[in-house]
Design a protein around this motif. Structure first.
Motif, PDB file in Angstrom:
ATOM      1  N   ARG A   1      58.841  39.125 -37.523  1.00  0.00           N
ATOM      2  CA  ARG A   1      57.473  38.611 -37.442  1.00  0.00           C
ATOM      3  C   ARG A   1      57.161  37.889 -38.752  1.00  0.00           C
ATOM      4  O   ARG A   1      57.297  38.473 -39.833  1.00  0.00           O
ATOM      5  CB  ARG A   1      56.490  39.751 -37.201  1.00  0.00           C
ATOM      6  N   LEU A   2      56.754  36.638 -38.658  1.00  0.00           N
ATOM      7  CA  LEU A   2      56.570  35.794 -39.829  1.00  0.00           C
ATOM      8  C   LEU A   2      55.117  35.759 -40.265  1.00  0.00           C
ATOM      9  O   LEU A   2      54.208  35.620 -39.447  1.00  0.00           O
ATOM     10  CB  LEU A   2      57.043  34.367 -39.528  1.00  0.00           C
ATOM     11  N   LEU A   3      54.902  35.846 -41.581  1.00  0.00           N
ATOM     12  CA  LEU A   3      53.555  35.844 -42.137  1.00  0.00           C
ATOM     13  C   LEU A   3      53.568  35.108 -43.468  1.00  0.00           C
ATOM     14  O   LEU A   3      54.434  35.348 -44.311  1.00  0.00           O
ATOM     15  CB  LEU A   3      53.083  37.290 -42.357  1.00  0.00           C
ATOM     16  N   VAL A   4      52.621  34.208 -43.659  1.00  0.00           N
ATOM     17  CA  VAL A   4      52.405  33.579 -44.956  1.00  0.00           C
ATOM     18  C   VAL A   4      51.193  34.231 -45.603  1.00  0.00           C
ATOM     19  O   VAL A   4      50.138  34.364 -44.970  1.00  0.00           O
ATOM     20  CB  VAL A   4      52.175  32.061 -44.824  1.00  0.00           C
ATOM     21  N   ILE A   5      51.347  34.648 -46.858  1.00  0.00           N
ATOM     22  CA  ILE A   5      50.224  35.211 -47.596  1.00  0.00           C
ATOM     23  C   ILE A   5      50.114  34.445 -48.911  1.00  0.00           C
ATOM     24  O   ILE A   5      51.073  34.359 -49.673  1.00  0.00           O
ATOM     25  CB  ILE A   5      50.381  36.734 -47.812  1.00  0.00           C
ATOM     26  N   SER A   6      48.941  33.863 -49.136  1.00  0.00           N
ATOM     27  CA  SER A   6      48.802  32.915 -50.232  1.00  0.00           C
ATOM     28  C   SER A   6      47.464  33.062 -50.935  1.00  0.00           C
ATOM     29  O   SER A   6      46.456  33.414 -50.321  1.00  0.00           O
ATOM     30  CB  SER A   6      48.925  31.481 -49.678  1.00  0.00           C
ATOM     31  N   ALA A   7      47.471  32.724 -52.226  1.00  0.00           N
ATOM     32  CA  ALA A   7      46.245  32.722 -53.014  1.00  0.00           C
ATOM     33  C   ALA A   7      45.538  31.378 -52.964  1.00  0.00           C
ATOM     34  O   ALA A   7      44.696  31.089 -53.807  1.00  0.00           O
ATOM     35  CB  ALA A   7      46.545  33.095 -54.463  1.00  0.00           C
ATOM     36  N   SER A   8      45.869  30.552 -51.981  1.00  0.00           N
ATOM     37  CA  SER A   8      45.133  29.312 -51.737  1.00  0.00           C
ATOM     38  C   SER A   8      44.179  29.517 -50.568  1.00  0.00           C
ATOM     39  O   SER A   8      44.263  30.511 -49.839  1.00  0.00           O
ATOM     40  CB  SER A   8      46.097  28.155 -51.457  1.00  0.00           C
ATOM     41  N   GLY A   9      43.280  28.555 -50.384  1.00  0.00           N
ATOM     42  CA  GLY A   9      42.275  28.668 -49.333  1.00  0.00           C
ATOM     43  C   GLY A   9      42.872  28.560 -47.946  1.00  0.00           C
ATOM     44  O   GLY A   9      43.836  27.820 -47.718  1.00  0.00           O
ATOM     45  N   VAL A  10      42.279  29.270 -47.007  1.00  0.00           N
ATOM     46  CA  VAL A  10      42.791  29.294 -45.639  1.00  0.00           C
ATOM     47  C   VAL A  10      42.701  27.921 -44.985  1.00  0.00           C
ATOM     48  O   VAL A  10      43.472  27.614 -44.067  1.00  0.00           O
ATOM     49  CB  VAL A  10      42.039  30.358 -44.806  1.00  0.00           C
ATOM     50  N   HIS A  11      41.790  27.068 -45.453  1.00  0.00           N
ATOM     51  CA  HIS A  11      41.665  25.723 -44.881  1.00  0.00           C
ATOM     52  C   HIS A  11      42.923  24.898 -45.122  1.00  0.00           C
ATOM     53  O   HIS A  11      43.194  23.947 -44.381  1.00  0.00           O
ATOM     54  CB  HIS A  11      40.453  25.001 -45.470  1.00  0.00           C
ATOM     55  N   LEU A  12      43.715  25.279 -46.143  1.00  0.00           N
ATOM     56  CA  LEU A  12      44.987  24.624 -46.412  1.00  0.00           C
ATOM     57  C   LEU A  12      46.161  25.442 -45.895  1.00  0.00           C
ATOM     58  O   LEU A  12      47.090  24.909 -45.287  1.00  0.00           O
ATOM     59  CB  LEU A  12      45.161  24.416 -47.918  1.00  0.00           C
ATOM     60  N   VAL A  13      46.127  26.737 -46.129  1.00  0.00           N
ATOM     61  CA  VAL A  13      47.275  27.599 -45.824  1.00  0.00           C
ATOM     62  C   VAL A  13      47.552  27.648 -44.323  1.00  0.00           C
ATOM     63  O   VAL A  13      48.714  27.542 -43.893  1.00  0.00           O
ATOM     64  CB  VAL A  13      47.053  29.018 -46.371  1.00  0.00           C
TER      65      VAL A  13
ATOM     66  N   LEU B   1      28.482  28.061 -43.389  1.00  0.00           N
ATOM     67  CA  LEU B   1      27.074  28.146 -42.999  1.00  0.00           C
ATOM     68  C   LEU B   1      26.799  27.050 -41.994  1.00  0.00           C
ATOM     69  O   LEU B   1      26.884  25.859 -42.324  1.00  0.00           O
ATOM     70  CB  LEU B   1      26.167  27.990 -44.231  1.00  0.00           C
ATOM     71  N   ASP B   2      26.535  27.456 -40.751  1.00  0.00           N
ATOM     72  CA  ASP B   2      26.287  26.488 -39.676  1.00  0.00           C
ATOM     73  C   ASP B   2      27.409  25.455 -39.581  1.00  0.00           C
ATOM     74  O   ASP B   2      27.165  24.254 -39.402  1.00  0.00           O
ATOM     75  CB  ASP B   2      24.943  25.773 -39.886  1.00  0.00           C
ATOM     76  N   GLY B   3      28.655  25.928 -39.704  1.00  0.00           N
ATOM     77  CA  GLY B   3      29.797  25.042 -39.540  1.00  0.00           C
ATOM     78  C   GLY B   3      30.118  24.185 -40.742  1.00  0.00           C
ATOM     79  O   GLY B   3      30.981  23.308 -40.669  1.00  0.00           O
ATOM     80  N   HIS B   4      29.436  24.440 -41.871  1.00  0.00           N
ATOM     81  CA  HIS B   4      29.666  23.676 -43.086  1.00  0.00           C
ATOM     82  C   HIS B   4      30.121  24.623 -44.205  1.00  0.00           C
ATOM     83  O   HIS B   4      29.633  25.752 -44.305  1.00  0.00           O
ATOM     84  CB  HIS B   4      28.401  22.945 -43.522  1.00  0.00           C
ATOM     85  N   PHE B   5      31.025  24.147 -45.046  1.00  0.00           N
ATOM     86  CA  PHE B   5      31.481  24.958 -46.166  1.00  0.00           C
ATOM     87  C   PHE B   5      30.368  25.119 -47.188  1.00  0.00           C
ATOM     88  O   PHE B   5      29.660  24.155 -47.514  1.00  0.00           O
ATOM     89  CB  PHE B   5      32.705  24.324 -46.828  1.00  0.00           C
ATOM     90  N   SER B   6      30.215  26.334 -47.690  1.00  0.00           N
ATOM     91  CA  SER B   6      29.183  26.603 -48.691  1.00  0.00           C
ATOM     92  C   SER B   6      29.686  26.363 -50.111  1.00  0.00           C
ATOM     93  O   SER B   6      28.884  26.264 -51.046  1.00  0.00           O
ATOM     94  CB  SER B   6      28.698  28.052 -48.576  1.00  0.00           C
TER      95      SER B   6
ATOM     96  N   ALA C   1      31.479  21.681 -50.672  1.00  0.00           N
ATOM     97  CA  ALA C   1      30.191  22.288 -50.318  1.00  0.00           C
ATOM     98  C   ALA C   1      29.349  21.288 -49.523  1.00  0.00           C
ATOM     99  O   ALA C   1      29.158  20.140 -49.927  1.00  0.00           O
ATOM    100  CB  ALA C   1      29.449  22.709 -51.574  1.00  0.00           C
ATOM    101  N   GLY C   2      28.885  21.743 -48.368  1.00  0.00           N
ATOM    102  CA  GLY C   2      28.069  20.914 -47.508  1.00  0.00           C
ATOM    103  C   GLY C   2      28.847  20.072 -46.520  1.00  0.00           C
ATOM    104  O   GLY C   2      28.248  19.447 -45.631  1.00  0.00           O
ATOM    105  N   ARG C   3      30.157  20.043 -46.632  1.00  0.00           N
ATOM    106  CA  ARG C   3      30.968  19.243 -45.711  1.00  0.00           C
ATOM    107  C   ARG C   3      31.284  20.054 -44.452  1.00  0.00           C
ATOM    108  O   ARG C   3      31.540  21.252 -44.509  1.00  0.00           O
ATOM    109  CB  ARG C   3      32.271  18.793 -46.380  1.00  0.00           C
ATOM    110  N   ALA C   4      31.282  19.378 -43.323  1.00  0.00           N
ATOM    111  CA  ALA C   4      31.531  20.036 -42.046  1.00  0.00           C
ATOM    112  C   ALA C   4      32.976  20.499 -41.956  1.00  0.00           C
ATOM    113  O   ALA C   4      33.896  19.785 -42.389  1.00  0.00           O
ATOM    114  CB  ALA C   4      31.220  19.092 -40.896  1.00  0.00           C
ATOM    115  N   ARG C   5      33.154  21.671 -41.394  1.00  0.00           N
ATOM    116  CA  ARG C   5      34.503  22.228 -41.271  1.00  0.00           C
ATOM    117  C   ARG C   5      35.420  21.287 -40.510  1.00  0.00           C
ATOM    118  O   ARG C   5      36.572  21.067 -40.911  1.00  0.00           O
ATOM    119  CB  ARG C   5      34.428  23.580 -40.556  1.00  0.00           C
ATOM    120  N   HIS C   6      34.945  20.707 -39.423  1.00  0.00           N
ATOM    121  CA  HIS C   6      35.803  19.856 -38.595  1.00  0.00           C
ATOM    122  C   HIS C   6      36.193  18.582 -39.334  1.00  0.00           C
ATOM    123  O   HIS C   6      37.299  18.055 -39.152  1.00  0.00           O
ATOM    124  CB  HIS C   6      35.125  19.527 -37.264  1.00  0.00           C
ATOM    125  N   ALA C   7      35.298  18.075 -40.186  1.00  0.00           N
ATOM    126  CA  ALA C   7      35.611  16.858 -40.936  1.00  0.00           C
ATOM    127  C   ALA C   7      36.672  17.137 -41.992  1.00  0.00           C
ATOM    128  O   ALA C   7      37.605  16.343 -42.184  1.00  0.00           O
ATOM    129  CB  ALA C   7      34.336  16.307 -41.581  1.00  0.00           C
TER     130      ALA C   7
END
Length: 217
Positions: free
Chosen positions: A106-118, A138-143, A66-72
């Protein structure tokens, strides 16, 4: 062309990427490692028993972001994937992905983990399309919160059906590979379900239904 759908954790990789990321966040100094990993283990045990409220796990595991920038965060994940995840990818998983790709599926991964990892893990495996738990920005930062339907249990089916409609696809001839009892709703929905290193509940169901049971190493 048919869909080849893969669960991620304990299916394509010998481990759970969310728990491994929790350990990485401890290494990075984002959390108190001992306390955080004890709680992570408790929640993952509940997952293994089919008793986990995914909302609880996501609230716990996303709090340090929370509060960390997506790119970081993406930069840290980019280091994490080859160093920690790649050595855990099953050789049989790589071979199966290659076989479906050669067949034109057509290949697809579907997972119960967060998209930032998957998403980056799937991309590392050469799979561009994923459905995973979406995270609020929120403004490029994870909430620290999720958004939308969680890709967990019946939520995987809900999200997949929405995706199929948007892509003009169907489940005709589709395959799905998973290790978990939590994926029975989706396994029952495809033409070709595969139980990969299944937990006891999934193994019993697969044997009764005469589904292929695969031992990936």
């Amino acid at each position: 062309m048919a869909l080849a759908i893969f669960d991620l954790d304990e299916t394509l990789i010998n481990g759970d990427c969310a728990s491994l990321w929790s350990r990485e966040m401890a290494r990075l100094g984002w959390v108190d490692g001992e306390c955080f990993m004890q709680r992570d283990a408790q929640l993952m045990a509940a997952y293994g028993e089919g008793k986990l409220a995914m909302e609880d796990y996501m609230a716990f595991s996303l709090a340090p972001m929370a509060g960390r920038a997506r790119h970081a965060v993406a930069s840290d994940v980019a280091d994490f994937v080859p160093a920690v995840i790649d050595p855990l990818v099953y050789a049989d998983a790589r071979a199966t992905i290659a076989r479906h790709r050669s067949a034109g599926d057509r290949l697809l991964v579907i997972s119960a983990s967060g998209v930032h990892l998957v998403a980056p893990i799937a991309a590392h495996l050469g799979i561009d399309e994923v459905l995973a738990i979406d995270l609020e920005l929120l403004d490029g930062h994870f909430s620290g919160r999720t958004e939308g339907v969680l890709t967990y249990r019946e939520g995987k089916v809900t999200r997949l059906l929405t995706w199929l409609d948007s892509e003009g696809e169907t489940l005709e001839g589709a395959s799905f590979y998973s290790d978990s009892r939590n994926d029975l709703p989706l396994l029952c929905a495809v033409s070709h379900p595969y139980a990969v290193n299944p937990d006891p509940v999934l193994l019993a169901h697969a044997q009764q239904a005469r589904w292929p049971v695969l031992s990936w190493r």
